[in-house]
Write a protein that holds these residues in place. Structure first.
Motif, short mmCIF file in Angstrom:
data_model
loop_
_atom_site.label_atom_id
_atom_site.label_comp_id
_atom_site.label_asym_id
_atom_site.label_seq_id
_atom_site.Cartn_x
_atom_site.Cartn_y
_atom_site.Cartn_z
N GLU A 56 -1.46 -6.14 10.76
CA GLU A 56 -0.43 -5.27 11.32
C GLU A 56 -0.18 -5.64 12.77
O GLU A 56 -0.95 -6.37 13.39
CB GLU A 56 -0.90 -3.80 11.24
CG GLU A 56 -1.04 -3.31 9.81
CD GLU A 56 -1.52 -1.86 9.77
OE1 GLU A 56 -2.04 -1.37 10.79
OE2 GLU A 56 -1.37 -1.23 8.72
N THR A 58 1.73 -3.88 16.56
CA THR A 58 2.38 -2.78 17.27
C THR A 58 3.53 -3.33 18.11
O THR A 58 3.67 -4.55 18.24
CB THR A 58 1.38 -2.06 18.20
OG1 THR A 58 0.93 -2.99 19.18
CG2 THR A 58 0.20 -1.50 17.43
N GLU A 103 7.88 -3.65 7.23
CA GLU A 103 7.95 -2.24 6.87
C GLU A 103 7.09 -1.48 7.86
O GLU A 103 6.08 -1.99 8.35
CB GLU A 103 7.53 -1.99 5.43
CG GLU A 103 6.14 -2.43 5.09
CD GLU A 103 5.81 -2.27 3.62
OE1 GLU A 103 4.62 -2.23 3.32
OE2 GLU A 103 6.73 -2.18 2.80
N GLU A 104 7.51 -0.27 8.17
CA GLU A 104 6.80 0.52 9.17
C GLU A 104 5.65 1.27 8.52
O GLU A 104 5.81 1.88 7.46
CB GLU A 104 7.76 1.49 9.84
CG GLU A 104 7.17 2.15 11.06
CD GLU A 104 8.21 2.89 11.86
OE1 GLU A 104 7.82 3.49 12.87
OE2 GLU A 104 9.39 2.88 11.49
N CYS A 105 4.50 1.18 9.14
CA CYS A 105 3.32 1.91 8.69
C CYS A 105 3.17 3.17 9.55
O CYS A 105 3.98 3.44 10.42
CB CYS A 105 2.07 1.06 8.84
SG CYS A 105 2.14 -0.49 7.95
N SER A 106 2.10 3.89 9.35
CA SER A 106 1.86 5.08 10.16
C SER A 106 1.45 4.68 11.57
O SER A 106 0.87 3.62 11.79
CB SER A 106 0.76 5.93 9.50
OG SER A 106 -0.44 5.18 9.45
N GLY A 107 1.77 5.52 12.52
CA GLY A 107 1.36 5.29 13.90
C GLY A 107 2.15 4.24 14.63
O GLY A 107 1.65 3.66 15.60
N GLY A 108 3.35 3.95 14.22
CA GLY A 108 4.19 2.97 14.92
C GLY A 108 3.75 1.54 14.75
O GLY A 108 4.04 0.69 15.57
N ARG A 109 3.05 1.26 13.68
CA ARG A 109 2.60 -0.10 13.40
C ARG A 109 3.51 -0.69 12.31
O ARG A 109 4.13 0.02 11.55
CB ARG A 109 1.15 -0.10 12.94
CG ARG A 109 0.22 0.47 14.01
CD ARG A 109 -1.21 0.55 13.57
NE ARG A 109 -1.90 -0.73 13.52
CZ ARG A 109 -2.31 -1.43 14.57
NH1 ARG A 109 -2.09 -0.97 15.78
NH2 ARG A 109 -2.94 -2.56 14.42
N TYR A 110 3.57 -2.00 12.29
CA TYR A 110 4.42 -2.70 11.32
C TYR A 110 3.57 -3.73 10.56
O TYR A 110 2.61 -4.25 11.09
CB TYR A 110 5.56 -3.41 12.05
CG TYR A 110 6.52 -2.47 12.71
CD1 TYR A 110 7.62 -1.97 12.04
CD2 TYR A 110 6.33 -2.10 14.04
CE1 TYR A 110 8.50 -1.11 12.66
CE2 TYR A 110 7.20 -1.22 14.66
CZ TYR A 110 8.29 -0.74 13.96
OH TYR A 110 9.16 0.11 14.57
#
Length: 114
Positions: A56, A58, A103-110
């Protein structure tokens, strides 16, 4: 050469010059958008390469990767570079999501899209 061959040669030359002039105007008119697109693609390539090794990323990591990226067209002296990586990173993330690369994950991570 007779009169009509000379006139035809002049007309063909004028048409060729006009076409080249219009092509050059179009290139100069769209140059800034082309440079921005090239810069986004080069930066996206760096991010994808990073994500293949790591899971991932940020926005701040994306900004660090994109710092110093330059883009240019081979026929032009004008270059584009990432001047402010922190302002460029959200734009890059949005572009990559629209291109279905991230794709965007939780917490503003990609992460890479599966």
């Amino acid at each position: 050469m007779n009169f009509w061959e000379t006139i035809l040669g002049i007309l063909v030359f004028a048409v060729v010059v006009a076409v080249l002039y219009v092509w050059g105007l179009k290139k100069s008119y769209t140059q800034s958008a082309d440079l921005e697109r090239i810069l986004l693609n080069k930066s996206a390539g760096k991010v994808v390469h990073y994500l293949k090794q790591n899971g991932e990323i940020t926005l701040s990591q994306m900004a660090q990767l994109c710092a110093g990226v330059k883009a240019g067209q081979f026929w032009s002296r004008q270059k584009a570079a990432v001047q402010n990586p922190k302002a460029f990173a959200p734009k890059l993330a949005q572009y990559m999501v629209e291109q279905l690369l991230l794709e965007e994950c939780s917490g503003g991570r990609y992460r890479l899209r599966k």
